[in-house]
Design a protein around this motif. Sequence first.
Motif, PDB file in Angstrom:
ATOM      1  N   UNK A  71      11.567  -2.613  10.259  1.00  0.00           N
ATOM      2  CA  UNK A  71      11.408  -2.533   8.800  1.00  0.00           C
ATOM      3  C   UNK A  71      10.492  -3.642   8.257  1.00  0.00           C
ATOM      4  N   UNK A  72      10.683  -4.915   8.657  1.00  0.00           N
ATOM      5  CA  UNK A  72       9.742  -5.949   8.184  1.00  0.00           C
ATOM      6  C   UNK A  72       8.332  -5.735   8.723  1.00  0.00           C
ATOM      7  N   UNK A  75       6.839  -3.360   6.396  1.00  0.00           N
ATOM      8  CA  UNK A  75       6.706  -3.917   5.046  1.00  0.00           C
ATOM      9  C   UNK A  75       5.589  -4.949   4.949  1.00  0.00           C
ATOM     10  N   UNK A  76       5.438  -5.789   5.985  1.00  0.00           N
ATOM     11  CA  UNK A  76       4.502  -6.914   5.887  1.00  0.00           C
ATOM     12  C   UNK A  76       3.187  -6.669   6.619  1.00  0.00           C
ATOM     13  N   UNK A 103      14.738 -10.597   9.131  1.00  0.00           N
ATOM     14  CA  UNK A 103      16.120 -10.108   9.034  1.00  0.00           C
ATOM     15  C   UNK A 103      16.898 -10.420  10.317  1.00  0.00           C
ATOM     16  N   UNK A 106       2.247  -2.133  -2.252  1.00  0.00           N
ATOM     17  CA  UNK A 106       3.100  -2.074  -3.445  1.00  0.00           C
ATOM     18  C   UNK A 106       2.543  -2.970  -4.552  1.00  0.00           C
ATOM     19  N   UNK A 107       1.974  -4.107  -4.135  1.00  0.00           N
ATOM     20  CA  UNK A 107       1.434  -5.048  -5.121  1.00  0.00           C
ATOM     21  C   UNK A 107       0.237  -4.422  -5.843  1.00  0.00           C
ATOM     22  N   UNK A 136       9.498  -0.719  -5.152  1.00  0.00           N
ATOM     23  CA  UNK A 136       9.237  -1.193  -3.780  1.00  0.00           C
ATOM     24  C   UNK A 136       8.788  -2.662  -3.783  1.00  0.00           C
ATOM     25  N   UNK A 173      10.825  -5.816  -2.062  1.00  0.00           N
ATOM     26  CA  UNK A 173      10.146  -6.727  -1.138  1.00  0.00           C
ATOM     27  C   UNK A 173      10.256  -8.176  -1.621  1.00  0.00           C
ATOM     28  N   UNK A 176      15.331  -6.817   0.552  1.00  0.00           N
ATOM     29  CA  UNK A 176      15.004  -6.574   1.956  1.00  0.00           C
ATOM     30  C   UNK A 176      13.791  -5.662   2.077  1.00  0.00           C
ATOM     31  N   UNK A 177      13.180  -5.620   3.282  1.00  0.00           N
ATOM     32  CA  UNK A 177      12.152  -4.604   3.511  1.00  0.00           C
ATOM     33  C   UNK A 177      12.730  -3.209   3.205  1.00  0.00           C
ATOM     34  N   UNK A 178      11.869  -2.355   2.693  1.00  0.00           N
ATOM     35  CA  UNK A 178      12.306  -1.060   2.180  1.00  0.00           C
ATOM     36  C   UNK A 178      13.048  -0.205   3.192  1.00  0.00           C
TER      37      UNK A 178
END
Lengths: 146, 351
Positions: A99-100, A103-104, A120, B52-53, B142, B146, B150-152
């Motif tokens: 998930x991270x 996301x990143x 996490x 998302x930003x 979203x 972030x 937590x991450x989505x």
Amino acid sequence: MTKSDYTNLVKQYSPGSKIAQNCLRAFVVGGAICVVGQLIMNVLLAGGMVRDDASLLTACALIIIAIVLTAMGTYSKIGKFAGAGSAVPITGFANAITAPAIEYKKEGLVMGVGAKLFIVAGPVLVYGAMASVVVGIFYYLFGGGR
Amino acid sequence: MKKIMGKQTVRFANPPTVLAAASIVGPKEGEGPLSEYFDQIAPDITFGTDSWEKAESQLVSDTIQLAVQKAKLRMDDIGFILAGDLLNQSSGSNYGIRACERPFFGLYGACSAIGEGMALGAMLLDGGFAQYVLANASSHYCGAEKTFRFPLELGTQRTPTASWTVTGDGAVVLAAQGNGPFVTAVTAGSIVDMGVTDASNMGAAMAPAAAAVITAHLRDRNLNADYFDAIVTGDLGQVGADLLMALLREEKIDIAKQYDDCGLLIYDREKQDVHAGGSGCGCAAVTFASYLLPQLQTKKINRLLFIPTGALHNVASIQQGETIPAIAHAIAIENRVPASDPPSSTKGAQS
């Protein structure tokens, strides 16, 4: 109104989690994940693989399934339903790493994925490794590890 | 005319007009009860961008352009832009507004941003420092997850008291001259912290701030709650709304008849699975721009007390065990400017 009066008021108006329902769902989904793992293992054993290799490959298979489900956006839905049921098994760990990473990704491979991958799961690794060292020392001293 | 009333309320010698407002929301908000009121519903939560930003900045940029267009103005007519959001360093606003080339003040009041912007904007206009001011507030589900959680794609459960960050932007154009609805008075809230530490229960953290500012507004203007046709908070959600009622009952103030909360208006809590309700800077902003302002413009209501609420914690403060400071600002918007000086206006002069 004092802060402690307000704390009591907040408790009165804040609905609690449905613990019985959450426990039941965690039990069913967590159990189901283990059943899937057992099925994979049995197939591998039936195919003639030795037990050590089969358990290693079973863990890998579950991790890959969890990664794919996370990337598809399905694992978060399972997690919402199952809570600890999908967080505790090895698949939950895979989800916590993937998930991270998703996301990143936009922040780049170094400062994004690389730096944030364990945001996490990091604490589990850090304290897991520390605990294993402590256990190892005890085993060496008292467990006949020599 | 004295502009300070009581302890913390200002009223305007030349009350600014709310000239126009625009709202753009994400797909989930577009499926909610206010669906028919929004100017635009984005089909895609990425707003055509790859992060998302950037999505939030695109949303900001689109909405302020639309608001200026609806006000029948050009961007050059806007004296000041006042805007805030939830991303680190308010980057959603900063990047969304950078192409405008207009004087800009970035705000951080968490989810109270639209109230902060309208309050300061009205003061700038009444002070004679501009003809038009644009107040803007945005949030993106979203991006907020972030930033704050937590991450989505992490498989977690939300608590029943948690709220759902609205993906949306509301932009409001205020004018020094106009035919109303008028911003007649503003009560700026002070920070209230009643010791709530649970960042998943922001309604509980913010309710005391809302109660304090409502009480202050009514006291400073010497009004009964019945004076207003509608009293609407920003994003208390069900838990916060219930607590607000309980807190105001202690003050012998009953607003049950005319009370609502943007966080409860924007989603169908059961069908849309948003737990306590909606939250985020966009929650109050889009609900005001799309639903509340037209109610005033069409005279369905004539006196609105609008109270955007904000929880002023950050991730580090919560991890360090700090409690959640909260804020709320009360903005009175009325179709007619009250003629006589309420008697309480002298109280501030004496103190």
